[in-house]
Motif scaffolding. Sequence first.
Motif, mmCIF file in Angstrom:
data_model
loop_
_atom_site.group_PDB
_atom_site.id
_atom_site.type_symbol
_atom_site.label_atom_id
_atom_site.label_comp_id
_atom_site.label_asym_id
_atom_site.label_seq_id
_atom_site.Cartn_x
_atom_site.Cartn_y
_atom_site.Cartn_z
ATOM 1 N N UNK A 158 -1.402 58.814 27.676
ATOM 2 C CA UNK A 158 -0.703 57.781 26.912
ATOM 3 C C UNK A 158 -1.434 57.645 25.584
ATOM 4 N N UNK A 159 -0.851 58.163 24.512
ATOM 5 C CA UNK A 159 -1.575 58.256 23.251
ATOM 6 C C UNK A 159 -1.922 56.903 22.655
ATOM 7 N N UNK A 160 -1.086 55.909 22.898
ATOM 8 C CA UNK A 160 -1.431 54.574 22.392
ATOM 9 C C UNK A 160 -2.599 54.003 23.196
ATOM 10 N N UNK A 161 -2.565 54.163 24.524
ATOM 11 C CA UNK A 161 -3.674 53.703 25.356
ATOM 12 C C UNK A 161 -4.963 54.431 24.979
ATOM 13 N N UNK A 162 -4.830 55.717 24.645
ATOM 14 C CA UNK A 162 -5.978 56.513 24.210
ATOM 15 C C UNK A 162 -6.608 55.908 22.956
ATOM 16 N N UNK A 163 -5.757 55.561 21.959
ATOM 17 C CA UNK A 163 -6.274 54.981 20.710
ATOM 18 C C UNK A 163 -6.934 53.632 20.966
ATOM 19 N N UNK A 164 -6.310 52.805 21.788
ATOM 20 C CA UNK A 164 -6.878 51.488 22.079
ATOM 21 C C UNK A 164 -8.210 51.619 22.820
ATOM 22 N N UNK A 165 -8.289 52.576 23.714
ATOM 23 C CA UNK A 165 -9.528 52.808 24.467
ATOM 24 C C UNK A 165 -10.651 53.251 23.529
ATOM 25 N N UNK A 166 -10.325 54.178 22.618
ATOM 26 C CA UNK A 166 -11.332 54.652 21.672
ATOM 27 C C UNK A 166 -11.810 53.523 20.766
ATOM 28 N N UNK A 167 -10.865 52.709 20.273
ATOM 29 C CA UNK A 167 -11.260 51.572 19.425
ATOM 30 C C UNK A 167 -12.197 50.640 20.192
ATOM 31 N N UNK A 168 -11.890 50.432 21.460
ATOM 32 C CA UNK A 168 -12.727 49.558 22.291
ATOM 33 C C UNK A 168 -14.127 50.090 22.489
ATOM 34 N N UNK A 169 -14.322 51.386 22.254
ATOM 35 C CA UNK A 169 -15.650 51.994 22.390
ATOM 36 C C UNK A 169 -16.259 52.351 21.037
ATOM 37 N N UNK A 170 -15.748 51.718 19.996
ATOM 38 C CA UNK A 170 -16.352 51.863 18.671
ATOM 39 C C UNK A 170 -16.091 53.184 17.981
ATOM 40 N N UNK A 171 -15.017 53.871 18.364
ATOM 41 C CA UNK A 171 -14.665 55.154 17.743
ATOM 42 C C UNK A 171 -13.581 54.901 16.695
ATOM 43 N N UNK A 172 -13.791 55.396 15.492
ATOM 44 C CA UNK A 172 -12.850 55.161 14.392
ATOM 45 C C UNK A 172 -11.557 55.948 14.590
ATOM 46 N N UNK A 173 -10.427 55.213 14.571
ATOM 47 C CA UNK A 173 -9.101 55.820 14.666
ATOM 48 C C UNK A 173 -8.193 55.114 13.663
ATOM 49 N N UNK A 174 -7.029 55.708 13.392
ATOM 50 C CA UNK A 174 -6.062 55.071 12.500
ATOM 51 C C UNK A 174 -5.487 53.825 13.172
ATOM 52 N N UNK A 175 -5.209 52.811 12.371
ATOM 53 C CA UNK A 175 -4.646 51.572 12.902
ATOM 54 C C UNK A 175 -3.271 51.839 13.498
ATOM 55 N N UNK A 176 -2.984 51.235 14.658
ATOM 56 C CA UNK A 176 -1.715 51.474 15.326
ATOM 57 C C UNK A 176 -1.159 50.174 15.908
ATOM 58 N N UNK A 177 0.156 50.169 16.167
ATOM 59 C CA UNK A 177 0.850 48.994 16.668
ATOM 60 C C UNK A 177 1.786 49.419 17.798
ATOM 61 N N UNK A 178 1.746 48.677 18.902
ATOM 62 C CA UNK A 178 2.623 48.962 20.037
ATOM 63 C C UNK A 178 4.052 48.530 19.703
ATOM 64 N N UNK A 179 5.029 49.443 19.880
ATOM 65 C CA UNK A 179 6.423 49.134 19.581
ATOM 66 C C UNK A 179 7.316 49.198 20.816
ATOM 67 N N UNK A 180 6.709 49.355 21.976
ATOM 68 C CA UNK A 180 7.514 49.455 23.198
ATOM 69 C C UNK A 180 8.303 48.163 23.412
ATOM 70 N N UNK A 181 9.624 48.315 23.521
ATOM 71 C CA UNK A 181 10.489 47.165 23.746
ATOM 72 C C UNK A 181 10.765 46.318 22.528
#
Length: 567
Positions: A102-125
Motif C-alpha cells: 500500500x504505497x500511501x501506507x508505505x509513505x506514512x510509515x516512512x514519515x513516522x520513522x523520520x525518512x524524508x518523502x514527498x508530502x501526500x494526502x489520502x483521497x480514498x472515498x
Amino acid sequence: MDSRKVGVLGGGQLGRMLIESANRLNIQVNILDAAGAPAKQISAHDSHIDGSFKDGEAVRQLAKSCDVVTVEIEHVDTHMLEEISSDVTVEPHWKTLRIIKDKFAQKEYLKGHGVDVAESVDLEGKSEEEFKDVGRKFGYPFMLKSKTEAYDGRGNFVVKREEDVGGARKLFGERPLYAERWADFRMEVAVMVVKTRDGVLTFPTVETVHEDSICKLTYAPPRKVTRETAGKAQELAKKAIAAFEGKGVFGVEMFLLKDETLLVNEIAPRPHNSGHYTIEACPLSQYDAHLRAILDLPIPESGLRLREPAIMLNILGGRAPDSHVKIARQALESPNASIHLYGKGDARPGRKMGHIIVTAPTLSAAEREVQPLIDAVDNQKGKPLGPRETEEKREEPLVAVIMGSDSDLPVLRPCFQILEKLEIPFTTRITSAHRTPDWLREFSKKAGETSVRVIIGAAGGAAHLPGMCASWTTLPVIGVPVKATHLDGVDSLYSMTQMPRGEPVATVGINNSTNAALLAVRILGATDLEVRERLRVWMEGNEKEVLWKDGELLEKGWESYLKMMGK
C-alpha cells in the motif's frame, strides 16, 4: 551446498535471475506461478507449482515444500503469508510486505520513522471537490496515485490542471487513491539495500532514467553526482530499510532535488530493475545477496562494491513480436555487452523482454558502446533521435594535467601530444601551490570524485605543486620538474623526489613531460586493455622508427647521416 529449499511467489524475470544465482550454489528454488513461467524454464525439477500466487491453497502447498518463502512481486496476499508464517519462514516479513504494497501506507510509515518523502494526502472515498482542494493546496501539477497494484507507472496520473480531476477519477474507477506533491527533481537515483540478521548493507548509488514511467537506463556510478551526495543516498536508503522487519534485498528509489536534498519515492521489497547492473558490475549480484540474506549465508560487504562502471538498458517490447530479438542480435556485436532475455515469448509494446548490461573501465566508454543500442530501442518505438543522442559527446577526462603557471605550457606540449596520440581524454588546469593554495586544495580533494584517474603536476623552482596535490588525493600523482631561470631545474627535481614518507610523487626527468604522459598511460593500461593495446602499437612504431634509422646510418655512413639531419 545448502539443503534448505526456497519458495518464490511469482516466476517472472526476477525469479528467473534468482534461480540463476541459486543454481550456482546448488540451492533448490520452488516457483509458484503459471506453467511455463520464465523462472520455471531454466529449472528442471518437479517441485514447482502451477497456479496463481494469489491463490491461498497454492500458497499453502508451496509452504509445505519449502523452508523459506520469498516474493518476486509485492502484490501478494499478505494475510495468507501471515497464516503460513507459523510453519515456514517468510522473508521479508509479511508485515513489511503489507505496509509496502500500500504505497500511501508505505509513505506514512516512512514519515513516522523520520525518512524524508514527498508530502501526500489520502483521497480514498473523497469527493471531486476534495480532489480539487488538493490542487489548491499543492498547486499544479501534482501526482495522483493508486495505493495498490501500481507498478511501472501503472496507477500514476499527472494532474496538470483543475480540469483534469474529473477525468482522472474516472480513469481510476474505484481504486483507492492518494495525492502526492510534485517533486521538482533533477535526477532519479536508486540504492539496492541488503538487510541481514546482522544489519543493513548497500550496493552503490546509481542513476535511473525513466521513460513513460518505466526504468529505461541505469548508470553506475551516477553522472554528475558527488561522492558526498551518493553517500547520503546510501545512508537514507539504509535508514528507510532499517525501519522494516525481515531480511532480503530492497530497492529504494529516490528523487535528487535541485538543491541536492533527497526524498524517498518508492520501496520495492525484493530485487529490482535498478539493480540488474550488479550481475556483471559487482562481485555479488542483487540476486546472490537476496538469496544469502534470506538463508543467513555470509555476505562480505566488499562483495557489493562496483568493480567497474556499467550501464543497464532495458529491452522493452516494440511494435514487432521479435523486436527484442533484433536488439539482442545487435548487442552481440558489442564486445562488452551482456545480454539477458527473459523467455517471455512474443514482444508487446512496453513489455520488459530483457536487458543489456555494458561494462567498461570508464563510464564514458560504456556510454559510447551502449548508445547505438539505445538508438536501436528508440528507433523500434518510432522515437526520433533527440539532441542528447545526435550531438557528439565530450569524453570525461581520465588524466588531469595541472601546472603552477601558464609559462609551463610549452614544457607540457609533448605530454598533451602523447595523450592525444593515444586517445586519452585529459583536462588542463592552472593551480599554483603558492598563489592559489585554496583552489589547489579544492581541486585535489574533489579529483577522486570525478572521472580522473591520474594527475600530472608540472612546476618549477620550489615546485611544491605535485607534492601538495598528493597530500590531498588518493589518486596517483606524477611530477614534472620544470627548468626555471636558476639552477637548471635541479631544485625542482629535488623538491619533487624528496617527498616525505607517506606522500609519494612519481617524478620524471627535468622537462620530460613525454615520460609523464607515458607513465600515466601505463597506469591507466593496468586496468584498461584497450589503452594498453594502443600503447603497445605506439611502442612498436617507436621500434620501427629506430630500426629504420639504424638502417639509414649503416647504408649512408655517419657523415651523410649528419648532413641529412642538418647538423
